[in-house]
Scaffold this motif. Structure first.
Motif, PDB file in Angstrom:
ATOM      1  N   HIS A 162      63.499  70.781 149.418  1.00 31.46           N
ATOM      2  CA  HIS A 162      62.928  70.435 150.458  1.00 31.46           C
ATOM      3  C   HIS A 162      63.169  71.209 151.893  1.00 31.46           C
ATOM      4  O   HIS A 162      63.866  71.704 151.802  1.00 31.46           O
ATOM      5  N   HIS A 209      64.454  58.721 148.796  1.00 36.14           N
ATOM      6  CA  HIS A 209      63.168  58.472 148.786  1.00 36.14           C
ATOM      7  C   HIS A 209      62.532  57.549 147.479  1.00 36.14           C
ATOM      8  O   HIS A 209      61.251  56.959 148.780  1.00 36.14           O
ATOM      9  N   ILE A 224      54.823  53.570 157.962  1.00 38.52           N
ATOM     10  CA  ILE A 224      53.966  53.864 156.734  1.00 38.52           C
ATOM     11  C   ILE A 224      52.722  52.698 155.686  1.00 38.52           C
ATOM     12  O   ILE A 224      52.034  53.560 155.104  1.00 38.52           O
ATOM     13  N   LEU A 275      60.808  58.588 155.689  1.00 39.14           N
ATOM     14  CA  LEU A 275      58.919  58.761 154.892  1.00 39.14           C
ATOM     15  C   LEU A 275      58.482  58.702 156.467  1.00 39.14           C
ATOM     16  O   LEU A 275      58.100  58.524 157.526  1.00 39.14           O
ATOM     17  N   VAL A 276      57.659  60.148 155.808  1.00 37.57           N
ATOM     18  CA  VAL A 276      56.193  60.659 156.489  1.00 37.57           C
ATOM     19  C   VAL A 276      54.871  59.688 156.351  1.00 37.57           C
ATOM     20  O   VAL A 276      53.996  60.223 156.997  1.00 37.57           O
ATOM     21  N   SER A 277      55.027  59.310 154.495  1.00 30.56           N
ATOM     22  CA  SER A 277      53.994  58.706 154.259  1.00 30.56           C
ATOM     23  C   SER A 277      53.897  58.325 152.550  1.00 30.56           C
ATOM     24  O   SER A 277      55.308  58.133 152.417  1.00 30.56           O
ATOM     25  N   ASP A 289      52.329  58.523 150.219  1.00 28.97           N
ATOM     26  CA  ASP A 289      51.996  59.690 148.890  1.00 28.97           C
ATOM     27  C   ASP A 289      53.442  60.164 148.850  1.00 28.97           C
ATOM     28  O   ASP A 289      54.708  60.967 149.489  1.00 28.97           O
ATOM     29  N   GLY A 339      53.668  62.326 147.055  1.00 28.06           N
ATOM     30  CA  GLY A 339      54.151  63.520 146.639  1.00 28.06           C
ATOM     31  C   GLY A 339      54.669  64.467 147.801  1.00 28.06           C
ATOM     32  O   GLY A 339      54.888  65.555 148.094  1.00 28.06           O
ATOM     33  N   SER A 340      54.713  63.722 148.945  1.00 26.10           N
ATOM     34  CA  SER A 340      54.948  64.266 150.414  1.00 26.10           C
ATOM     35  C   SER A 340      56.145  63.932 150.641  1.00 26.10           C
ATOM     36  O   SER A 340      56.968  62.579 150.563  1.00 26.10           O
ATOM     37  N   LEU A 341      57.387  64.752 150.683  1.00 28.02           N
ATOM     38  CA  LEU A 341      58.766  64.810 151.126  1.00 28.02           C
ATOM     39  C   LEU A 341      59.364  64.038 152.131  1.00 28.02           C
ATOM     40  O   LEU A 341      58.201  63.404 153.386  1.00 28.02           O
ATOM     41  N   PRO A 342      59.887  63.194 152.568  1.00 26.80           N
ATOM     42  CA  PRO A 342      60.574  62.475 153.365  1.00 26.80           C
ATOM     43  C   PRO A 342      60.803  63.387 154.834  1.00 26.80           C
ATOM     44  O   PRO A 342      61.604  64.787 154.517  1.00 26.80           O
ATOM     45  N   HIS A 343      61.106  63.173 155.856  1.00 26.71           N
ATOM     46  CA  HIS A 343      61.377  64.170 156.835  1.00 26.71           C
ATOM     47  C   HIS A 343      62.690  64.114 156.583  1.00 26.71           C
ATOM     48  O   HIS A 343      63.671  62.933 156.423  1.00 26.71           O
TER      49      HIS A 343
END
Length: 531
Positions: free
Chosen positions: A79, A271, A287, A389-391, A393, A395-399
């Motif tokens: 991560h 997440h 988002i 969250l950044v997305s 999706d 598959g997109s890991l959180p910031h």
């Protein structure tokens, strides 16, 4: 069996409890809940689900190694995080049955009495030390001290302490004692003052024993009411009318269940909640995720421990560690704040490795001519990090911002930690055997606060003790609490979280022991249907 060859779960399967994640708490929970033959339990693990110790393989069982330190270890997932705004990092989590207990260092020190009582005072009375002590005893077999008022003698987790036989460990012990630090022979005794002592470990006789091996034994796995399924990733929780009804898998299929428990770890459980529409309303709306329940505490203030490494180089070849990569461990007070008081529980940890860093990252134990690392961490409770969250999706890991060195008190604490470590590593018992290694602040750094702050910032790492992303507390404090003391998500029926994300902040010691305890506490509550 590969995921492609594994038969799909029956579409009409509706277990009573569906557990997401088979790690430190999830494996415990599955074992405890399935003791009732009338309760149907399904455990989903995103990574492989080995059936036996042999299936884990030697690399994951050798207690002289740390699988999570190896970048090529397939049982892990990375991560990306930021330790500070200027310092990106990659943290490791287990992605295999047993979770991070399968790939971590086997450190098994309990949280301190002050930790439990602080969590209890935040509206979680069942977490008071005197109330959790029976569970702490019941979950362990202490091979050194045996059954007694503080320790268990017949629990599933075998605990043994490291020794002083290795020359580097003996030198560390003698240097700490020469510096006035007290003996601390039982770090799981809350009445003992902090000092130098052996490390309680769930690695015994050279074998790392994870929660899958401890709790999901062949006998447990054979229960007809328990199904364990690996290589099955969950992307969100299904919620209808304010109630969790199941989960959606990465392949788009849906599994229904009477109750869902997220045990995916402090990063992944938060997440999943956010992807499911449970989190801060403004962030979800930004988002484009429909808000199912406005839960501002999810991801708002996570907790972890900053760490740096100081090296020490032996002047002669030392033997490889016999059974465990861990040497001794020194706890001391930084002199900063409540937890750094001289008569307090100790908020600095200096943990010795008997394997060089290149060996830890390369999967070998040799020490010839290489520096040995000492992990130096400031472990006072702190809540300056954030996950968002950044997305939408999955598959997109959180910031993730860990928020290290954000305030003057933490910088002073880290200075005290590094200075204390340097003092011990340059004491005569250590210099008789070796000298400071390449990663070591010189005298021109140690004596100057500005230079030392710069050195710490340039060498900063993390102890990987993330907690608090889904903190427990009263329902009428939504800014501070997302679940109750039994992990039940506020505002959503039939949904719980059971991992270190529920701890309001990281304990004064590493959280592996407490993660197993979470499975025991919440498992007991579910078995007894506590209100």
């Amino acid at each position: 069996m590969s995921p492609a060859l594994r038969p799909p779960l029956p579409p009409d399967r509706r277990p009573d409890v569906l557990i997401v994640g088979g790690g430190a708490a999830g494996a415990v929970l599955a074992a405890r809940l399935s003791e009732d033959p009338e309760r149907d339990v399904l455990l989903l693990e995103a990574g492989p689900a080995p059936q036996s110790a042999a299936d884990f393989g030697a690399d994951l069982l050798d207690a002289r190694l740390v699988p999570g330190a190896r970048p090529d270890q397939p049982g892990t997932v990375l991560h990306g995080v930021h330790l500070t705004p200027e310092r990106p990092w990659a943290v490791v989590r287990g992605r295999i049955l047993g979770g991070s207990t399968t790939v971590n260092g086997g450190y098994f020190i309990r949280a301190r009495r002050q930790d439990f009582n602080r969590w209890a005072a935040a509206g979680n009375p069942v977490w008071a030390y005197d109330r959790v002590l029976p569970s702490l005893r019941a979950m362990e077999t202490d091979l050194d001290l045996g059954a007694g008022p503080l320790h268990g003698g017949d629990g599933p987790v075998r605990v043994a302490r490291t020794d002083w036989e290795h020359p580097a460990a003996a030198a560390f012990h003698d240097a700490a004692r020469a510096g006035g630090h007290q003996q601390d022979p039982d770090k799981n005794n809350p009445a003992a003052p902090p000092g130098i002592g052996p490390v309680p470990s769930n690695s015994v006789a050279g074998i790392r024993s994870n929660t899958a091996l401890n709790y999901l034994t062949p006998q447990v796995r054979s229960r007809p009411n328990l199904s364990v399924r690996g290589d099955t990733a969950v992307v969100r929780v299904s919620i209808t009318g304010g109630r969790a009804t199941g989960v959606v898998l990465a392949d788009g299929s849906e599994l229904r269940a009477g109750e869902v428990v997220l045990c995916a770890g402090a990063l992944a459980s938060a997440h999943l909640l956010l992807l499911s529409g449970i989190g801060p309303r403004a962030d979800l709306t930004r988002i484009g995720i429909p808000v199912v329940h406005d839960a501002p505490a999810v991801g708002a203030a996570l907790s972890d421990h900053p760490q740096v490494v100081l090296d020490w180089t032996p002047m002669r070849n030392l033997p490889d560690p016999r059974e465990n990569w861990l040497g001794g461990c020194l706890h001391l007070a930084s002199g900063v704040g409540e937890f750094g008081a001289p008569d307090g529980p100790g908020d600095v940890e200096i943990l010795q490795s008997l394997v060089p860093m290149a060996g830890l990252t390369g999967g070998r134990t040799g020490t010839a001519g290489e520096a040995l690392p000492f992990m130096v961490a400031a472990q006072a409770p702190r809540r300056s990090g954030r996950l968002r969250l950044v997305s939408a999706d999955p598959g997109s890991l959180p910031h993730v911002d860990l928020g290290y060195l954000a305030g003057p008190e933490e910088r002073v604490r880290m200075r005290a930690a590094v200075t204390a470590a340097a003092t011990v590593l340059t004491a005569s018992p250590m210099t008789a055997l070796g000298r400071p290694g390449p990663t070591f602040p010189g005298t021109e750094v140690l004596g100057h606060a500005v230079e030392l702050d710069r050195w710490i910032a340039e060498h900063l790492g993390t102890a990987q003790h993330t907690c608090g992303t889904v903190p427990m507390g009263p329902a009428d404090e939504p800014e501070h609490a997302a679940v109750d003391q039994y992990g039940r998500v506020h505002g959503i029926a039939a949904l719980r979280v059971a991992d270190t994300s529920i701890l309001p902040d990281a304990p004064l010691r590493g959280p592996a022991n407490t993660a197993v305890l979470i499975g025991e506490i919440i498992g007991d509550a579910m078995c007894r249907a506590l209100p």
